[in-house]
Design an enzyme around this catalytic site. Structure first.
Site, PDB file in Angstrom:
ATOM      1  N   ARG A 285       0.852  -1.202   0.000  1.00 50.58           N
ATOM      2  CA  ARG A 285       0.000   0.000   0.000  1.00 50.58           C
ATOM      3  C   ARG A 285       0.878   1.239   0.000  1.00 50.58           C
ATOM      4  O   ARG A 285       1.771   1.395   0.823  1.00 50.58           O
ATOM      5  CB  ARG A 285      -0.918   0.040   1.219  1.00 50.58           C
ATOM      6  CG  ARG A 285      -1.659   1.374   1.259  1.00 50.58           C
ATOM      7  CD  ARG A 285      -2.994   1.316   1.818  1.00 50.58           C
ATOM      8  NE  ARG A 285      -3.639   2.624   1.711  1.00 50.58           N
ATOM      9  CZ  ARG A 285      -4.615   3.014   2.480  1.00 50.58           C
ATOM     10  NH1 ARG A 285      -5.074   2.226   3.421  1.00 50.58           N
ATOM     11  NH2 ARG A 285      -5.156   4.193   2.317  1.00 50.58           N
TER      12      ARG A 285
ATOM     13  N   ARG B 147      -6.573   1.599  -3.642  1.00 51.53           N
ATOM     14  CA  ARG B 147      -5.597   0.973  -2.755  1.00 51.53           C
ATOM     15  C   ARG B 147      -5.634  -0.544  -2.857  1.00 51.53           C
ATOM     16  O   ARG B 147      -6.703  -1.132  -3.041  1.00 51.53           O
ATOM     17  CB  ARG B 147      -5.776   1.425  -1.319  1.00 51.53           C
ATOM     18  CG  ARG B 147      -7.142   1.159  -0.752  1.00 51.53           C
ATOM     19  CD  ARG B 147      -7.487   2.167   0.300  1.00 51.53           C
ATOM     20  NE  ARG B 147      -8.507   3.001  -0.303  1.00 51.53           N
ATOM     21  CZ  ARG B 147      -9.244   3.885   0.295  1.00 51.53           C
ATOM     22  NH1 ARG B 147      -9.086   4.139   1.528  1.00 51.53           N
ATOM     23  NH2 ARG B 147     -10.151   4.570  -0.310  1.00 51.53           N
TER      24      ARG B 147
ATOM     25  N   ASP C  13      -6.747  -1.855   2.517  1.00 50.87           N
ATOM     26  CA  ASP C  13      -7.054  -0.835   3.513  1.00 50.87           C
ATOM     27  C   ASP C  13      -7.542  -1.573   4.753  1.00 50.87           C
ATOM     28  O   ASP C  13      -8.486  -2.369   4.661  1.00 50.87           O
ATOM     29  CB  ASP C  13      -8.135   0.112   2.989  1.00 50.87           C
ATOM     30  CG  ASP C  13      -8.399   1.282   3.913  1.00 50.87           C
ATOM     31  OD1 ASP C  13      -7.477   1.700   4.639  1.00 50.87           O
ATOM     32  OD2 ASP C  13      -9.536   1.788   3.910  1.00 50.87           O
TER      33      ASP C  13
ATOM     34  N   ASP D 155      -8.796  -0.897   8.629  1.00 54.01           N
ATOM     35  CA  ASP D 155      -9.234   0.144   9.556  1.00 54.01           C
ATOM     36  C   ASP D 155      -9.688  -0.469  10.871  1.00 54.01           C
ATOM     37  O   ASP D 155     -10.533  -1.374  10.879  1.00 54.01           O
ATOM     38  CB  ASP D 155     -10.415   0.939   8.965  1.00 54.01           C
ATOM     39  CG  ASP D 155     -10.006   1.836   7.820  1.00 54.01           C
ATOM     40  OD1 ASP D 155      -8.892   2.382   7.868  1.00 54.01           O
ATOM     41  OD2 ASP D 155     -10.810   2.007   6.891  1.00 54.01           O
TER      42      ASP D 155
END
Length: 163
Positions: A82, A91, A94, A96
């Protein structure tokens, strides 16, 4: 041990393989994945001129503190290639940190619960699948209730199999 909910997304290359790779790396990084949502194909938000995402959420058990967990997730993103060229742009992966138990963290490098969790159907749909009665620690509304307020965003359950 704490329960954390982590969102995964990819919209470059073999999206399903990227998610599988991230899941494998998470399992070896002081995280025990307890449950995984279905995968969802989701329209990009904010920067719309990019491919659709493949998203999912995992429920994981960890001994890591929130900042340590964030560091692990960011290391996995870097190891997977990334590169942050454009905010909210395409991307490879990802990751989170959405929720960490009932903790509320306000720090320059980390906000928990994730600050836009309640605005994003691509997060709420898989999160409500896993834990519909889970309450947002600040808003005090369940994931199912929050999901009802973002129904206009394009999200569809993927037919791509889970690992």
């Amino acid at each position: 041990m704490k329960i954390a909910y982590i969102g995964l997304g990819s919209n470059l290359g073999d999206r399903a393989a990227q998610l599988d790779d991230a899941l494998s790396q998470m399992e070896t990084a002081n995280l025990k994945i307890l449950r995984m949502s279905s995968r969802y194909e989701t329209a990009p938000q904010d920067v719309t001129a990019q491919p659709w995402f493949l998203n999912m959420v995992v429920e994981a058990e960890t001994r890591l503190f929130p900042r340590q967990l964030l560091n692990v997730l960011q290391r996995i993103e870097r190891d997977m290639g990334r590169v942050r060229r454009m905010a909210k742009g395409p991307r490879v992966i990802d990751l989170d940190l959405l929720l960490y138990g009932s903790a509320i963290v306000q720090a320059p490098e980390l906000t928990v619960p994730h600050p836009r969790l309640h605005e994003r159907r691509f997060v709420l749909e898989p999160l409500a699948e896993l834990a519909p009665g889970l309450r947002h620690p600040i808003l005090r509304r369940t994931m199912r209730e929050l999901l009802g307020s973002v129904s206009a965003q394009a999200v569809r359950r993927s037919t791509e199999p889970r690992p």
